[in-house]
Design a protein around this motif. Structure first.
Motif, PDB file in Angstrom:
ATOM      1  N   ASP A  97       0.883  -1.178   0.000  1.00  0.00           N
ATOM      2  CA  ASP A  97       0.000   0.000   0.000  1.00  0.00           C
ATOM      3  C   ASP A  97       0.915   1.219   0.000  1.00  0.00           C
ATOM      4  N   PRO A  98       1.061   1.902  -1.141  1.00  0.00           N
ATOM      5  CA  PRO A  98       2.070   2.965  -1.209  1.00  0.00           C
ATOM      6  C   PRO A  98       1.779   4.119  -0.253  1.00  0.00           C
ATOM      7  N   ASP A  99       2.806   4.600   0.409  1.00  0.00           N
ATOM      8  CA  ASP A  99       2.650   5.715   1.338  1.00  0.00           C
ATOM      9  C   ASP A  99       2.925   7.022   0.599  1.00  0.00           C
ATOM     10  N   SER A 100       2.044   7.311  -0.341  1.00  0.00           N
ATOM     11  CA  SER A 100       2.205   8.527  -1.134  1.00  0.00           C
ATOM     12  C   SER A 100       0.841   8.918  -1.676  1.00  0.00           C
ATOM     13  N   ASN A 101       0.722  10.144  -2.138  1.00  0.00           N
ATOM     14  CA  ASN A 101      -0.557  10.616  -2.654  1.00  0.00           C
ATOM     15  C   ASN A 101      -0.803  10.094  -4.061  1.00  0.00           C
ATOM     16  N   ASN A 102      -2.069   9.787  -4.342  1.00  0.00           N
ATOM     17  CA  ASN A 102      -2.449   9.325  -5.676  1.00  0.00           C
ATOM     18  C   ASN A 102      -2.735  10.509  -6.596  1.00  0.00           C
ATOM     19  N   GLY A 103      -3.260  10.191  -7.781  1.00  0.00           N
ATOM     20  CA  GLY A 103      -3.518  11.232  -8.774  1.00  0.00           C
ATOM     21  C   GLY A 103      -4.596  12.217  -8.393  1.00  0.00           C
ATOM     22  N   GLY A 104      -5.300  11.952  -7.282  1.00  0.00           N
ATOM     23  CA  GLY A 104      -6.296  12.891  -6.782  1.00  0.00           C
ATOM     24  C   GLY A 104      -5.812  13.672  -5.571  1.00  0.00           C
ATOM     25  N   GLY A 105      -4.566  13.385  -5.151  1.00  0.00           N
ATOM     26  CA  GLY A 105      -4.013  14.068  -3.985  1.00  0.00           C
ATOM     27  C   GLY A 105      -4.342  13.404  -2.664  1.00  0.00           C
ATOM     28  N   PHE A 106      -4.821  12.145  -2.711  1.00  0.00           N
ATOM     29  CA  PHE A 106      -5.181  11.410  -1.493  1.00  0.00           C
ATOM     30  C   PHE A 106      -4.217  10.247  -1.280  1.00  0.00           C
ATOM     31  N   ASN A 107      -4.132   9.792  -0.035  1.00  0.00           N
ATOM     32  CA  ASN A 107      -3.337   8.596   0.278  1.00  0.00           C
ATOM     33  C   ASN A 107      -4.248   7.555   0.925  1.00  0.00           C
ATOM     34  N   PRO A 108      -5.014   6.816   0.105  1.00  0.00           N
ATOM     35  CA  PRO A 108      -5.997   5.877   0.652  1.00  0.00           C
ATOM     36  C   PRO A 108      -5.323   4.662   1.274  1.00  0.00           C
ATOM     37  N   GLU A 109      -6.060   4.003   2.154  1.00  0.00           N
ATOM     38  CA  GLU A 109      -5.533   2.792   2.791  1.00  0.00           C
ATOM     39  C   GLU A 109      -6.450   1.611   2.505  1.00  0.00           C
ATOM     40  N   VAL A 110      -5.833   0.457   2.305  1.00  0.00           N
ATOM     41  CA  VAL A 110      -6.605  -0.778   2.148  1.00  0.00           C
ATOM     42  C   VAL A 110      -7.208  -1.131   3.502  1.00  0.00           C
ATOM     43  N   GLN A 111      -8.530  -1.256   3.541  1.00  0.00           N
ATOM     44  CA  GLN A 111      -9.221  -1.582   4.789  1.00  0.00           C
ATOM     45  C   GLN A 111      -9.600  -3.053   4.881  1.00  0.00           C
ATOM     46  N   ARG A 112      -9.733  -3.697   3.691  1.00  0.00           N
ATOM     47  CA  ARG A 112     -10.199  -5.084   3.693  1.00  0.00           C
ATOM     48  C   ARG A 112      -9.752  -5.772   2.412  1.00  0.00           C
ATOM     49  N   VAL A 113      -9.424  -7.049   2.534  1.00  0.00           N
ATOM     50  CA  VAL A 113      -9.107  -7.887   1.371  1.00  0.00           C
ATOM     51  C   VAL A 113      -9.974  -9.141   1.446  1.00  0.00           C
ATOM     52  N   ASP A 114     -10.662  -9.446   0.355  1.00  0.00           N
ATOM     53  CA  ASP A 114     -11.516 -10.628   0.284  1.00  0.00           C
ATOM     54  C   ASP A 114     -10.845 -11.709  -0.556  1.00  0.00           C
ATOM     55  N   VAL A 115     -10.781 -12.917  -0.005  1.00  0.00           N
ATOM     56  CA  VAL A 115     -10.330 -14.075  -0.773  1.00  0.00           C
ATOM     57  C   VAL A 115     -11.563 -14.744  -1.367  1.00  0.00           C
ATOM     58  N   ILE A 116     -11.605 -14.813  -2.698  1.00  0.00           N
ATOM     59  CA  ILE A 116     -12.757 -15.372  -3.417  1.00  0.00           C
ATOM     60  C   ILE A 116     -12.363 -16.731  -3.981  1.00  0.00           C
ATOM     61  N   GLN A 117     -13.221 -17.722  -3.738  1.00  0.00           N
ATOM     62  CA  GLN A 117     -12.951 -19.100  -4.131  1.00  0.00           C
ATOM     63  C   GLN A 117     -14.091 -19.591  -5.013  1.00  0.00           C
ATOM     64  N   GLY A 118     -13.730 -20.172  -6.150  1.00  0.00           N
ATOM     65  CA  GLY A 118     -14.750 -20.720  -7.043  1.00  0.00           C
ATOM     66  C   GLY A 118     -14.357 -22.094  -7.522  1.00  0.00           C
ATOM     67  N   LEU A 119     -15.342 -22.928  -7.813  1.00  0.00           N
ATOM     68  CA  LEU A 119     -15.080 -24.278  -8.303  1.00  0.00           C
ATOM     69  C   LEU A 119     -15.037 -24.294  -9.823  1.00  0.00           C
ATOM     70  N   ILE A 120     -14.173 -25.157 -10.361  1.00  0.00           N
ATOM     71  CA  ILE A 120     -14.115 -25.351 -11.808  1.00  0.00           C
ATOM     72  C   ILE A 120     -14.992 -26.546 -12.136  1.00  0.00           C
ATOM     73  N   THR A 121     -16.086 -26.281 -12.834  1.00  0.00           N
ATOM     74  CA  THR A 121     -17.109 -27.307 -13.054  1.00  0.00           C
ATOM     75  C   THR A 121     -17.238 -27.708 -14.520  1.00  0.00           C
ATOM     76  N   GLY A 122     -16.358 -27.148 -15.388  1.00  0.00           N
ATOM     77  CA  GLY A 122     -16.393 -27.532 -16.798  1.00  0.00           C
ATOM     78  C   GLY A 122     -17.282 -26.605 -17.609  1.00  0.00           C
ATOM     79  N   PRO A 123     -17.413 -26.868 -18.903  1.00  0.00           N
ATOM     80  CA  PRO A 123     -18.173 -25.983 -19.786  1.00  0.00           C
ATOM     81  C   PRO A 123     -19.586 -25.734 -19.282  1.00  0.00           C
ATOM     82  N   ALA A 124     -20.023 -24.502 -19.389  1.00  0.00           N
ATOM     83  CA  ALA A 124     -21.367 -24.139 -18.928  1.00  0.00           C
ATOM     84  C   ALA A 124     -22.424 -24.834 -19.775  1.00  0.00           C
ATOM     85  N   ALA A 125     -23.467 -25.308 -19.127  1.00  0.00           N
ATOM     86  CA  ALA A 125     -24.567 -25.949 -19.856  1.00  0.00           C
ATOM     87  C   ALA A 125     -25.248 -24.933 -20.756  1.00  0.00           C
TER      88      ALA A 125
END
Length: 471
Positions: A360-388
């Protein structure tokens, strides 16, 4: 005699880094046409404002290492591109070598014309790049011709175009732009459907690699002085808005993107500016790299960046929320690992772990803000083959495996890091990440009119695939 010391040869892997880019940038060669003369004459600057070097200069200023020039088509744009735009690109490459400038176009997808169906067409850098692009544009671009032939109104003509792209000596890449921009509502796709995405990739799997997720025209809600316009639509999605600045085909959990991934498809998402003109000049856009960035894990040369994009070694972020992201699935007590775009082949009794590091870079972005990551989601999906159903936009097995908050990660060497034990897996699957500066917005919500894009930021990784061998 002096003894010369031999320098050890560095492994190329060590020279790779996360390089930010933008594959959808317009220049003054995105023209309007004077139809009072025949053939129609191009009006430079008609649909986009700036020269190629100015776009490159501003892209470099906002931290990009690479960009792709993607101008619009029209009655005889192929000739204009070959004779005027390409020489300007060659000059711009010499003047600004610090930013690698790919040659491409915004391909007007045939079928259902008039359109709104567009794709970034990217040529690998070769001596014949201009001639090869000219061949495709002059014959197959949906708006090329005076007038375009009736065959260009047919969906089947796109498949012919893709076959021609696939047969070029130097295969290009194609990424579908703003796929759900013309959707008439939530899950009401128009012009671009999930079936078409499947058809296009099946026709040219080495060419069609994905779609833009973080869309352009994100500054549409900003007045030239930076204040918000409460009537304006972020991303210029007229009938159903973006979600956290991302197209609904990307942002909806278990939606179109997950439906494609659940087939085991290599389908990547990216982020772009679609820059035509800057909002301070009364247009709807940020400069390339000012807001959205597509990062590739590559060496800083044309071939390496092109290969990384094709391989899905890619993540996308808005507002410089992060500038590095390593997602690794590993077999415990083993050297077997896979990262974004790769497949890890495992046995059913292997213990797996997901390891994540992001900066998370400690510098201002192109809008002049320094946002912080508040949450990270791990997304899990199954591989079930070609869609019917070829038009399926659902992957019902996709879920949030775990949400991580700032108290859940540790900091080491400037990186935030965490692990998730996946245990023994019995089913082939994929894992991908997304993160945000909005701690309590658990799913990306539809963007309200007048929303300030700088306060609603997200990043997405591309997937890691896990292939479980049969017992």
């Amino acid at each position: 005699a002096s003894c010369q010391q031999v320098q050890p040869v560095a492994k190329t892997e060590q020279t790779k880094s996360w390089l930010a880019g933008d594959h959808h940038v317009h220049t003054h060669y995105s023209v309007k046409w004077d139809n009072s003369v025949f053939p129609p004459a191009p009006i430079l600057g008609g649909d986009a404002k700036y020269s190629i070097p100015l776009n490159a200069q501003m892209a470099s200023h906002y931290g990009l290492s690479w960009m792709v020039i993607t101008d619009h088509g029209g009655p005889n744009r192929a000739k204009l591109a070959l004779e005027q735009a390409y020489p300007e690109l060659v000059a711009s490459r010499k003047a600004l070598p610090q930013i690698l400038q790919f040659y491409g176009m915004e391909f007007d997808v045939p079928g259902n014309s008039p359109g709104g169906r567009h794709a970034s067409f990217i040529m690998p850098k070769r001596p014949t790049e201009a001639e090869q692009l000219y061949q495709i544009e002059s014959r197959y671009n949906g708006r090329q011709g005076v007038p375009p032939g009736p065959e260009k109104a047919e969906d089947a003509f796109m498949l012919l175009a893709l076959k021609a792209m696939n047969e070029l000596p130097d295969k290009p890449l194609l990424l579908v732009n703003h796929p759900a921009r013309l959707a008439t509502g939530f899950r009401q796709y128009n012009k671009v459907t999930p079936k078409q995405l499947r058809d296009w990739q099946d026709t040219a799997p080495d060419v069609v690699i994905g779609m833009s997720g973080a869309e352009g025209h994100q500054a549409a809600t900003l007045n030239p002085d930076g204040s918000a316009d409460p009537t304006a639509i972020r991303g210029e999605y007229p009938d159903y808005p973006t979600m956290g600045g991302y197209d609904q085909m990307t942002a909806r959990l278990g939606g179109v993107w997950d439906s494609l991934l659940s087939e085991g498809r290599h389908w990547w998402v990216t982020g772009v500016s679609d820059s035509h003109g800057h909002y301070t000049d009364g247009w709807a856009d940020f400069w390339p790299g000012q807001y959205a960035k597509t990062y590739v894990w590559a060496d800083k040369n044309y071939d390496s960046i092109f290969a990384a994009l094709k391989a899905g070694q890619v993540f996308v972020t808005t507002g410089d929320l992060i500038d590095a992201l390593f997602v690794e699935v590993a077999v415990k007590n083993s050297t077997k690992t896979a990262t974004a775009g790769q497949t890890l082949t495992v046995k059913p009794n292997d213990e797996l772990v997901l390891r994540v590091r992001f900066r998370d870079p400690d510098s201002n972005n192109g809008g002049g803000f320094n946002p912080e990551v508040q949450r990270v989601d791990v997304i899990q999906g199954l591989i079930t083959g070609p869609a019917a159903q070829r038009n399926s936009d659902e992957a019902p097995d996709t879920k949030i495996a775990k949400r991580f908050y700032s108290t859940d990660w540790t900091i080491k060497d400037g990186y935030n890091q965490f692990e998730l034990s996946l245990g023994k897996v019995s089913t082939s699957q994929y894992l991908r990440l997304r993160g945000t500066n909005n701690k309590n917005e658990l799913e990306p919500e539809a963007d309200a009119k007048g929303e300030n894009p700088w306060f609603d930021l997200w990043f997405y990784s591309n997937p890691v695939f896990v292939d479980v061998m049969p017992r």
